[in-house]
Motif scaffolding. Structure first.
Motif, PDB file in Angstrom:
ATOM      1  N   SER A  31       0.831  -1.169  -0.095  1.00 58.75           N
ATOM      2  CA  SER A  31       0.160  -0.014  -0.127  1.00 58.75           C
ATOM      3  C   SER A  31       1.080   1.074  -0.214  1.00 58.75           C
ATOM      4  O   SER A  31       1.416   1.698   1.038  1.00 58.75           O
ATOM      5  N   PRO A  32       1.458   1.747  -0.960  1.00 60.45           N
ATOM      6  CA  PRO A  32       2.304   2.926  -1.190  1.00 60.45           C
ATOM      7  C   PRO A  32       1.629   4.226  -0.404  1.00 60.45           C
ATOM      8  O   PRO A  32       2.752   4.671   0.135  1.00 60.45           O
ATOM      9  N   GLU A  33      -0.343   4.391  -0.441  1.00 60.09           N
ATOM     10  CA  GLU A  33      -0.606   5.835   0.334  1.00 60.09           C
ATOM     11  C   GLU A  33       0.104   5.297   1.859  1.00 60.09           C
ATOM     12  O   GLU A  33       0.274   6.182   1.766  1.00 60.09           O
ATOM     13  N   SER A  34       0.354   4.550   2.439  1.00 56.27           N
ATOM     14  CA  SER A  34       0.296   4.154   3.239  1.00 56.27           C
ATOM     15  C   SER A  34       1.421   4.051   4.245  1.00 56.27           C
ATOM     16  O   SER A  34       2.227   3.238   5.332  1.00 56.27           O
ATOM     17  N   ASN A  35       2.269   3.408   3.055  1.00 55.68           N
ATOM     18  CA  ASN A  35       4.022   2.968   3.239  1.00 55.68           C
ATOM     19  C   ASN A  35       4.097   1.754   3.864  1.00 55.68           C
ATOM     20  O   ASN A  35       4.520   1.683   4.606  1.00 55.68           O
ATOM     21  N   THR A  36       3.114   0.664   3.531  1.00 54.23           N
ATOM     22  CA  THR A  36       2.787  -0.236   4.269  1.00 54.23           C
ATOM     23  C   THR A  36       2.894  -1.238   3.200  1.00 54.23           C
ATOM     24  O   THR A  36       3.172  -1.352   1.944  1.00 54.23           O
ATOM     25  N   ILE A  37       3.696  -2.705   4.060  1.00 59.92           N
ATOM     26  CA  ILE A  37       3.427  -4.084   3.212  1.00 59.92           C
ATOM     27  C   ILE A  37       2.119  -4.525   4.328  1.00 59.92           C
ATOM     28  O   ILE A  37       2.611  -4.977   5.082  1.00 59.92           O
ATOM     29  N   VAL A  38       1.791  -5.856   3.193  1.00 58.57           N
ATOM     30  CA  VAL A  38       0.682  -6.200   4.113  1.00 58.57           C
ATOM     31  C   VAL A  38       1.262  -8.153   3.319  1.00 58.57           C
ATOM     32  O   VAL A  38       1.073  -8.245   2.552  1.00 58.57           O
ATOM     33  N   ILE A  51       7.029  -0.261   4.978  1.00 57.96           N
ATOM     34  CA  ILE A  51       8.387  -0.267   4.691  1.00 57.96           C
ATOM     35  C   ILE A  51       9.427   0.078   4.650  1.00 57.96           C
ATOM     36  O   ILE A  51      10.466  -0.849   4.311  1.00 57.96           O
ATOM     37  N   GLU A  52       9.809   1.247   5.585  1.00 60.60           N
ATOM     38  CA  GLU A  52      10.933   1.320   5.350  1.00 60.60           C
ATOM     39  C   GLU A  52      11.897   1.737   6.654  1.00 60.60           C
ATOM     40  O   GLU A  52      13.008   1.202   6.402  1.00 60.60           O
ATOM     41  N   SER A  53      11.022   1.302   7.974  1.00 59.90           N
ATOM     42  CA  SER A  53      11.556   0.638   9.670  1.00 59.90           C
ATOM     43  C   SER A  53      11.764  -0.455   9.868  1.00 59.90           C
ATOM     44  O   SER A  53      12.825  -1.598  10.151  1.00 59.90           O
ATOM     45  N   GLY A  54      10.963  -1.548   8.784  1.00 58.51           N
ATOM     46  CA  GLY A  54      10.990  -3.048   8.814  1.00 58.51           C
ATOM     47  C   GLY A  54       9.651  -3.685   9.745  1.00 58.51           C
ATOM     48  O   GLY A  54       9.805  -4.616   9.765  1.00 58.51           O
ATOM     49  N   GLN A  55       9.033  -2.613  11.100  1.00 56.20           N
ATOM     50  CA  GLN A  55       8.430  -2.818  12.068  1.00 56.20           C
ATOM     51  C   GLN A  55       7.419  -3.537  11.821  1.00 56.20           C
ATOM     52  O   GLN A  55       6.374  -2.785  10.925  1.00 56.20           O
ATOM     53  N   CYS A  56       6.509  -4.547  12.068  1.00 55.71           N
ATOM     54  CA  CYS A  56       5.463  -4.676  12.171  1.00 55.71           C
ATOM     55  C   CYS A  56       4.590  -3.960  13.055  1.00 55.71           C
ATOM     56  O   CYS A  56       4.332  -3.933  14.324  1.00 55.71           O
ATOM     57  N   HIS A  57       3.616  -3.281  12.369  1.00 57.92           N
ATOM     58  CA  HIS A  57       2.612  -2.169  13.328  1.00 57.92           C
ATOM     59  C   HIS A  57       1.493  -2.870  13.640  1.00 57.92           C
ATOM     60  O   HIS A  57       0.634  -2.863  15.043  1.00 57.92           O
ATOM     61  N   ASN A  58       0.943  -4.283  12.904  1.00 62.80           N
ATOM     62  CA  ASN A  58      -0.079  -4.928  13.855  1.00 62.80           C
ATOM     63  C   ASN A  58      -0.095  -6.322  13.263  1.00 62.80           C
ATOM     64  O   ASN A  58       0.187  -6.662  12.208  1.00 62.80           O
ATOM     65  N   THR A  59      -0.733  -6.731  13.590  1.00 60.98           N
ATOM     66  CA  THR A  59      -0.973  -8.276  13.623  1.00 60.98           C
ATOM     67  C   THR A  59      -2.700  -9.278  13.656  1.00 60.98           C
ATOM     68  O   THR A  59      -3.229  -8.709  15.203  1.00 60.98           O
ATOM     69  N   VAL A  90     -12.366  -8.902   6.129  1.00 61.46           N
ATOM     70  CA  VAL A  90     -11.980  -7.256   5.872  1.00 61.46           C
ATOM     71  C   VAL A  90     -11.971  -6.816   7.055  1.00 61.46           C
ATOM     72  O   VAL A  90     -12.929  -6.730   8.055  1.00 61.46           O
ATOM     73  N   TRP A  91     -10.548  -5.725   7.242  1.00 63.94           N
ATOM     74  CA  TRP A  91      -9.861  -5.288   7.815  1.00 63.94           C
ATOM     75  C   TRP A  91     -10.050  -3.872   8.775  1.00 63.94           C
ATOM     76  O   TRP A  91      -9.118  -3.357   6.827  1.00 63.94           O
ATOM     77  N   ASP A  92      -9.686  -3.229   9.261  1.00 61.16           N
ATOM     78  CA  ASP A  92      -9.131  -1.987   9.673  1.00 61.16           C
ATOM     79  C   ASP A  92      -7.707  -2.007   9.991  1.00 61.16           C
ATOM     80  O   ASP A  92      -7.317  -2.355  11.114  1.00 61.16           O
ATOM     81  N   MET A  93      -7.085  -1.587   9.247  1.00 61.84           N
ATOM     82  CA  MET A  93      -5.505  -1.849   9.313  1.00 61.84           C
ATOM     83  C   MET A  93      -5.062  -0.988  10.489  1.00 61.84           C
ATOM     84  O   MET A  93      -3.765  -2.043  11.171  1.00 61.84           O
ATOM     85  N   GLU A  94      -5.486  -0.341  11.170  1.00 62.15           N
ATOM     86  CA  GLU A  94      -5.034   0.820  12.497  1.00 62.15           C
ATOM     87  C   GLU A  94      -5.012  -0.236  13.846  1.00 62.15           C
ATOM     88  O   GLU A  94      -4.734  -0.757  14.701  1.00 62.15           O
ATOM     89  N   SER A  95      -6.588  -0.662  13.350  1.00 65.85           N
ATOM     90  CA  SER A  95      -7.295  -1.189  14.627  1.00 65.85           C
ATOM     91  C   SER A  95      -6.986  -2.925  14.790  1.00 65.85           C
ATOM     92  O   SER A  95      -7.088  -3.391  15.954  1.00 65.85           O
ATOM     93  N   GLY A  96      -7.349  -3.338  13.499  1.00 66.51           N
ATOM     94  CA  GLY A  96      -6.650  -5.056  13.789  1.00 66.51           C
ATOM     95  C   GLY A  96      -7.886  -5.684  14.140  1.00 66.51           C
ATOM     96  O   GLY A  96      -8.022  -6.642  13.634  1.00 66.51           O
ATOM     97  N   GLU A  97      -9.205  -4.780  13.698  1.00 68.84           N
ATOM     98  CA  GLU A  97     -10.676  -5.314  13.606  1.00 68.84           C
ATOM     99  C   GLU A  97     -11.338  -5.368  11.704  1.00 68.84           C
ATOM    100  O   GLU A  97     -11.302  -4.738  11.356  1.00 68.84           O
TER     101      GLU A  97
END
Length: 97
Positions: A31-38, A51-59, A90-97
């Protein structure tokens, strides 16, 4: 090897390796807009990575089978995953719900 690798197209070198899944990775979306990989894995989780830090934001957990497919919305707010448990979530990327 249970990782996701981001490659530099010009040099052919691995820029970053994302580690955390406990089983093979079966699907990846960017997701280039949010700079994330899923990524979706045989460990029945979907992980959201910076993408930049390599940190996992959410599982994202809830499937009862291998994740076979993941997709991210263009705005980077929603993730869709399909699993061998015969469900699509279908998940909300931020909340994980």
């Amino acid at each position: 090897d249970k990782t996701v690798r981001v490659w530099d197209m010009e040099s052919g070198r691995c820029k970053i390796m994302l580690q955390g899944h406990l089983d093979s990775v079966n699907s990846v979306a960017i997701s280039p807009e949010s700079n994330t990989i899923v990524s979706g894995s045989g460990d029945e989780t979907v992980r959201v990575w910076d993408i930049e830090s390599g940190q996992c934001h959410n599982t994202l957990q809830g499937h009862m089978g291998n994740i076979q497919s993941v997709a991210s919305s263009p705005d980077g707010k929603t993730v869709v995953s399909g699993s061998n448990d015969r469900t699509v979530r279908v998940w909300d990327m931020e909340s994980g719900e």
